[in-house]
Design a protein around this motif. Sequence first.
Motif, PDB file in Angstrom:
ATOM      1  N   ARG A   1      -3.589   0.648  -1.645  1.00 22.99           N
ATOM      2  CA  ARG A   1      -4.750   1.065  -0.865  1.00 22.99           C
ATOM      3  C   ARG A   1      -4.346   2.116   0.173  1.00 22.99           C
ATOM      4  O   ARG A   1      -3.304   2.003   0.813  1.00 22.99           O
ATOM      5  CB  ARG A   1      -5.375  -0.136  -0.165  1.00 22.99           C
ATOM      6  CG  ARG A   1      -6.869   0.047   0.103  1.00 22.99           C
ATOM      7  CD  ARG A   1      -7.524  -1.220   0.563  1.00 22.99           C
ATOM      8  NE  ARG A   1      -8.976  -1.098   0.605  1.00 22.99           N
ATOM      9  CZ  ARG A   1      -9.755  -1.998   1.163  1.00 22.99           C
ATOM     10  NH1 ARG A   1      -9.235  -3.076   1.726  1.00 22.99           N
ATOM     11  NH2 ARG A   1     -11.068  -1.828   1.160  1.00 22.99           N
ATOM     12  N   VAL A   2      -5.214   3.106   0.342  1.00 22.32           N
ATOM     13  CA  VAL A   2      -4.934   4.228   1.227  1.00 22.32           C
ATOM     14  C   VAL A   2      -5.997   4.308   2.317  1.00 22.32           C
ATOM     15  O   VAL A   2      -7.176   4.047   2.080  1.00 22.32           O
ATOM     16  CB  VAL A   2      -4.912   5.556   0.431  1.00 22.32           C
ATOM     17  CG1 VAL A   2      -4.744   6.733   1.368  1.00 22.32           C
ATOM     18  CG2 VAL A   2      -3.802   5.533  -0.601  1.00 22.32           C
ATOM     19  N   CYS A   3      -5.564   4.697   3.508  1.00 20.32           N
ATOM     20  CA  CYS A   3      -6.486   4.942   4.617  1.00 20.32           C
ATOM     21  C   CYS A   3      -6.607   6.454   4.795  1.00 20.32           C
ATOM     22  O   CYS A   3      -5.598   7.144   5.000  1.00 20.32           O
ATOM     23  CB  CYS A   3      -5.970   4.294   5.901  1.00 20.32           C
ATOM     24  SG  CYS A   3      -7.026   4.588   7.346  1.00 20.32           S
ATOM     25  N   LEU A   4      -7.823   6.981   4.692  1.00 21.23           N
ATOM     26  CA  LEU A   4      -8.057   8.407   4.857  1.00 21.23           C
ATOM     27  C   LEU A   4      -8.386   8.703   6.315  1.00 21.23           C
ATOM     28  O   LEU A   4      -9.166   7.987   6.934  1.00 21.23           O
ATOM     29  CB  LEU A   4      -9.207   8.862   3.959  1.00 21.23           C
ATOM     30  CG  LEU A   4      -9.018   8.597   2.466  1.00 21.23           C
ATOM     31  CD1 LEU A   4     -10.216   9.118   1.683  1.00 21.23           C
ATOM     32  CD2 LEU A   4      -7.728   9.222   1.955  1.00 21.23           C
ATOM     33  N   VAL A   5      -7.790   9.771   6.833  1.00 21.12           N
ATOM     34  CA  VAL A   5      -7.928  10.082   8.256  1.00 21.12           C
ATOM     35  C   VAL A   5      -8.428  11.515   8.434  1.00 21.12           C
ATOM     36  O   VAL A   5      -7.933  12.440   7.788  1.00 21.12           O
ATOM     37  CB  VAL A   5      -6.577   9.931   8.997  1.00 21.12           C
ATOM     38  CG1 VAL A   5      -6.778  10.089  10.506  1.00 21.12           C
ATOM     39  CG2 VAL A   5      -5.915   8.596   8.669  1.00 21.12           C
ATOM     40  N   ALA A   6      -9.404  11.685   9.304  1.00 21.93           N
ATOM     41  CA  ALA A   6      -9.860  13.013   9.717  1.00 21.93           C
ATOM     42  C   ALA A   6      -9.766  13.060  11.238  1.00 21.93           C
ATOM     43  O   ALA A   6     -10.111  12.089  11.913  1.00 21.93           O
ATOM     44  CB  ALA A   6     -11.295  13.270   9.267  1.00 21.93           C
ATOM     45  N   ALA A   7      -9.275  14.164  11.768  1.00 25.79           N
ATOM     46  CA  ALA A   7      -9.077  14.261  13.218  1.00 25.79           C
ATOM     47  C   ALA A   7     -10.376  14.028  13.975  1.00 25.79           C
ATOM     48  O   ALA A   7     -10.392  13.388  15.028  1.00 25.79           O
ATOM     49  CB  ALA A   7      -8.497  15.628  13.576  1.00 25.79           C
ATOM     50  N   LYS A   8     -11.477  14.534  13.418  1.00 23.18           N
ATOM     51  CA  LYS A   8     -12.798  14.327  14.014  1.00 23.18           C
ATOM     52  C   LYS A   8     -13.799  14.080  12.900  1.00 23.18           C
ATOM     53  O   LYS A   8     -13.628  14.541  11.772  1.00 23.18           O
ATOM     54  CB  LYS A   8     -13.228  15.547  14.844  1.00 23.18           C
ATOM     55  CG  LYS A   8     -12.402  15.766  16.101  1.00 23.18           C
ATOM     56  CD  LYS A   8     -12.956  16.924  16.909  1.00 23.18           C
ATOM     57  CE  LYS A   8     -12.170  17.134  18.199  1.00 23.18           C
ATOM     58  NZ  LYS A   8     -12.709  18.264  18.996  1.00 23.18           N
ATOM     59  N   MET A   9     -14.844  13.406  13.244  1.00 21.68           N
ATOM     60  CA  MET A   9     -15.862  13.042  12.257  1.00 21.68           C
ATOM     61  C   MET A   9     -16.443  14.265  11.553  1.00 21.68           C
ATOM     62  O   MET A   9     -16.650  14.263  10.338  1.00 21.68           O
ATOM     63  CB  MET A   9     -16.970  12.246  12.943  1.00 21.68           C
ATOM     64  CG  MET A   9     -18.015  11.688  12.011  1.00 21.68           C
ATOM     65  SD  MET A   9     -19.197  10.667  12.936  1.00 21.68           S
ATOM     66  CE  MET A   9     -20.300  10.183  11.617  1.00 21.68           C
TER      67      MET A   9
END
Length: 202
Positions: free
Chosen positions: A65-73
């Motif tokens: 399982r992977v967690c996806l990250v974006a600096a801002k929405m």
Amino acid sequence: MEKWGYVRVSVNRVEQAAGWDDQIKTLKAQGCTRLYYEEASTRGERPEFQRMIKDACQAAKGGHRVCLVAAKMDRAFRDLAAADEAITRPSNSDVIWLLPDLSPHPLDPHDPTQMLLVRMMGAVAQFERDRLAERRAYGIARAKKEGKYRGRKPTARAKTPEVLKLKERGFRPDEIAKQLNLGRASVFRILRDHREKSTSAL
């Protein structure tokens, strides 16, 4: 759980210069081991975003399982509906999102407090984008009326031959971007497209 980061800048040069490095810094601070780079408007097609989602779903099927990250929405989602769908959509149930500007922890779509915050922030971001689009449209109309509007500059793809020549001479993508005054995402995209075309031709 591994974290993958999504970096997006628009085709606006000012925004690229202001936001590119900040996003990368934020994502690396979050421990992201893989980054997906995109130079595109949220309203247009975003192949790297779709590839990231596909890769994450495939990883989940393999038990990773992977967690996806974006600096801002607003770097990941075009509007409130898109954010809500991506975070809660059943087909993406194995994809977890982390948005540091909302919460220091991965978002739980079953947590009503977290989802309320997502929707509130998304509504504010959407309102700001709508106002910006309105001001831009007004500015273009005024420039056309005064005979000052020249339209958009040529896209980065027009510099594909120059990018490939510098790559053949041993220049790194960062160096190519600097020399040709391009965004790094554009250079990566041009090189990736060239590799794919070369592979399909074999």
